[in-house]
Design an enzyme around this catalytic site. Structure first.
Site, PDB file in Angstrom:
ATOM      1  N   HIS A 117      86.530 -84.986  27.958  1.00 48.28           N
ATOM      2  CA  HIS A 117      86.678 -84.815  26.506  1.00 48.28           C
ATOM      3  C   HIS A 117      87.508 -85.941  25.904  1.00 48.28           C
ATOM      4  O   HIS A 117      88.199 -86.678  26.600  1.00 48.28           O
ATOM      5  CB  HIS A 117      87.308 -83.464  26.173  1.00 48.28           C
ATOM      6  CG  HIS A 117      88.722 -83.289  26.660  1.00 48.28           C
ATOM      7  ND1 HIS A 117      89.043 -83.065  27.990  1.00 48.28           N
ATOM      8  CD2 HIS A 117      89.903 -83.293  26.000  1.00 48.28           C
ATOM      9  CE1 HIS A 117      90.347 -82.946  28.116  1.00 48.28           C
ATOM     10  NE2 HIS A 117      90.910 -83.091  26.918  1.00 48.28           N
ATOM     11  N   HIS A 146      88.816 -88.155  28.910  1.00 48.49           N
ATOM     12  CA  HIS A 146      89.665 -87.809  30.052  1.00 48.49           C
ATOM     13  C   HIS A 146      89.325 -86.428  30.584  1.00 48.49           C
ATOM     14  O   HIS A 146      88.619 -85.649  29.928  1.00 48.49           O
ATOM     15  CB  HIS A 146      91.145 -87.948  29.705  1.00 48.49           C
ATOM     16  CG  HIS A 146      91.611 -87.088  28.580  1.00 48.49           C
ATOM     17  ND1 HIS A 146      91.292 -87.336  27.271  1.00 48.49           N
ATOM     18  CD2 HIS A 146      92.368 -85.963  28.567  1.00 48.49           C
ATOM     19  CE1 HIS A 146      91.832 -86.419  26.491  1.00 48.49           C
ATOM     20  NE2 HIS A 146      92.492 -85.549  27.265  1.00 48.49           N
ATOM     21  N   ARG A 184     102.276 -82.854  25.231  1.00 45.20           N
ATOM     22  CA  ARG A 184     101.422 -83.852  24.581  1.00 45.20           C
ATOM     23  C   ARG A 184     101.760 -83.994  23.106  1.00 45.20           C
ATOM     24  O   ARG A 184     101.942 -82.993  22.405  1.00 45.20           O
ATOM     25  CB  ARG A 184      99.956 -83.427  24.722  1.00 45.20           C
ATOM     26  CG  ARG A 184      98.990 -84.538  24.345  1.00 45.20           C
ATOM     27  CD  ARG A 184      97.570 -84.059  24.443  1.00 45.20           C
ATOM     28  NE  ARG A 184      97.142 -83.467  23.191  1.00 45.20           N
ATOM     29  CZ  ARG A 184      95.991 -82.820  23.035  1.00 45.20           C
ATOM     30  NH1 ARG A 184      95.163 -82.664  24.048  1.00 45.20           N
ATOM     31  NH2 ARG A 184      95.659 -82.328  21.857  1.00 45.20           N
ATOM     32  N   ASP A 237      90.328 -86.034  22.746  1.00 45.92           N
ATOM     33  CA  ASP A 237      91.108 -84.961  22.132  1.00 45.92           C
ATOM     34  C   ASP A 237      90.635 -84.582  20.723  1.00 45.92           C
ATOM     35  O   ASP A 237      90.474 -85.448  19.854  1.00 45.92           O
ATOM     36  CB  ASP A 237      92.600 -85.338  22.103  1.00 45.92           C
ATOM     37  CG  ASP A 237      93.205 -85.241  23.500  1.00 45.92           C
ATOM     38  OD1 ASP A 237      92.712 -84.422  24.311  1.00 45.92           O
ATOM     39  OD2 ASP A 237      94.166 -85.987  23.787  1.00 45.92           O
TER      40      ASP A 237
HETATM   41  O1  LIG Z   1      96.995 -82.055  31.663  1.00 50.75           O
HETATM   42  C1  LIG Z   1      96.472 -83.163  31.749  1.00 50.75           C
HETATM   43  O2  LIG Z   1      96.606 -83.887  32.706  1.00 50.75           O
HETATM   44  C2  LIG Z   1      95.595 -83.659  30.647  1.00 50.75           C
HETATM   45  C3  LIG Z   1      95.609 -82.742  29.493  1.00 50.75           C
HETATM   46  C4  LIG Z   1      94.452 -82.942  28.608  1.00 50.75           C
HETATM   47  O3  LIG Z   1      93.323 -83.027  29.024  1.00 50.75           O
HETATM   48  C5  LIG Z   1      94.692 -83.034  27.197  1.00 50.75           C
HETATM   49  O4  LIG Z   1      95.844 -83.123  26.790  1.00 50.75           O
HETATM   50  O5  LIG Z   1      93.715 -83.041  26.441  1.00 50.75           O
END
Ligand SMILES: O=C(O)CCC(=O)C(=O)O
Length: 254
Positions: free
Chosen positions: A94, A226, A241, A96
């Site tokens: 995805h 990611h 995040r 974000d």
């Molecule tokens: O937890 C992670 O390593 C990535 C998290 C993730 O995919 C996101 O923040 O969108």
């Protein structure tokens, strides 16, 4: 500051930088490193919630995740904890919150607690994905739009996105949010969408990060997807995040 590229297509590790205290000229170097490498890894940082939020604000206005907008305190900080594999929403390729009209441009992820085994994150270059396609398919995709849906949000974005800083074209569809192509049915869209997500997550255009506590990774959602691997069972994993509000995505004609 020293930049150590991690692969030919994507990713660099940055040495000799303290993200909490970086001065203006170092910050400019970080930004240009990000535009070039798309994902930057910083080990052994000392960011706190406040200094991570402050770092995000150096890139621009912060984005508030739609699931958190009613939180009273610090709605700009997204806490990502292990709630079990069946509840994870990030183990999918995805970009974000691409269902937002102005999806986050930059994401900054800080590791607070990491499992002893597993819990890596993968990123894939959507510049390299687009460049890997035939000229014929690139020309078909350039005028197309796709519909992205989640969290009661729906946004229509170009399938090929022109990066406002680099001018490069990137594929901009993903498995997390993109549901169908504009003016097509879901059934008609599915085979091509599946093909593009597979091309966009190929291992030769990807990098993988093995987390340690206090690592910080910064990535550019306008040109990467990611995927967070959930291979750590019930072990604790606590990530924070912060995202920066992006622009309305530009099509390849800009
Ligand atoms: O937890 C992670 O390593 C990535 C998290 C993730 O995919 C996101 O923040 O969108």
């Amino acid at each position: 500051m020293r930049i150590e590229p991690l692969t030919v297509n994507i990713g660099a590790q940055i040495h000799d930088v303290d993200l909490a205290t970086a001065d203006a000229s170092t910050f400019i170097d970080i930004q240009s490193g990000l535009w070039q490498h798309q994902v930057l890894v910083f080990r052994g940082q000392s960011l706190t919630r406040d200094s991570q939020l402050a770092l995000g604000r150096r890139f621009g206005e912060l984005h508030v995740h739609p699931a958190l907008s009613d939180r009273d305190e610090h709605p700009e900080e997204l806490i990502i904890k292990n709630r079990g594999k069946s509840k994870t929403v990030t183990e999918v390729w995805h970009s974000d919150v691409s269902c937002d009209d102005r999806p986050p441009s930059i994401s900054i992820l800080r590791a607070v607690d990491v499992p002893e085994l597993g819990g890596d994150t993968l990123w894939a270059s959507q510049y390299a994905a687009f460049e890997s396609l035939s000229e014929g398919l690139r020309n078909v995709l350039r005028p197309m739009n796709a519909v992205h849906i989640n969290y009661q949000l729906t946004a229509t974005h170009p399938v090929v996105r022109k990066h406002p800083e680099t001018g490069r074209e990137a594929l901009y569809v993903n498995a997390g949010f993109t549901q169908y192509f504009e003016n097509m049915t879901r059934e008609e869209s599915r085979p091509l969408l599946n093909y593009l997500v597979a091309a966009g997550s190929s291992s030769d255009i990807s990098m993988r990060h093995r987390w340690q506590a206090n690592d910080v990774v910064i990535w550019d959602n306008r040109c990467v997807m990611h995927f967070a691997v959930h291979d750590y069972g019930d072990a604790a994993r606590d990530m924070r995040r912060v995202t920066v509000r992006g622009e309305v995505p530009l099509g390849s004609k800009g």
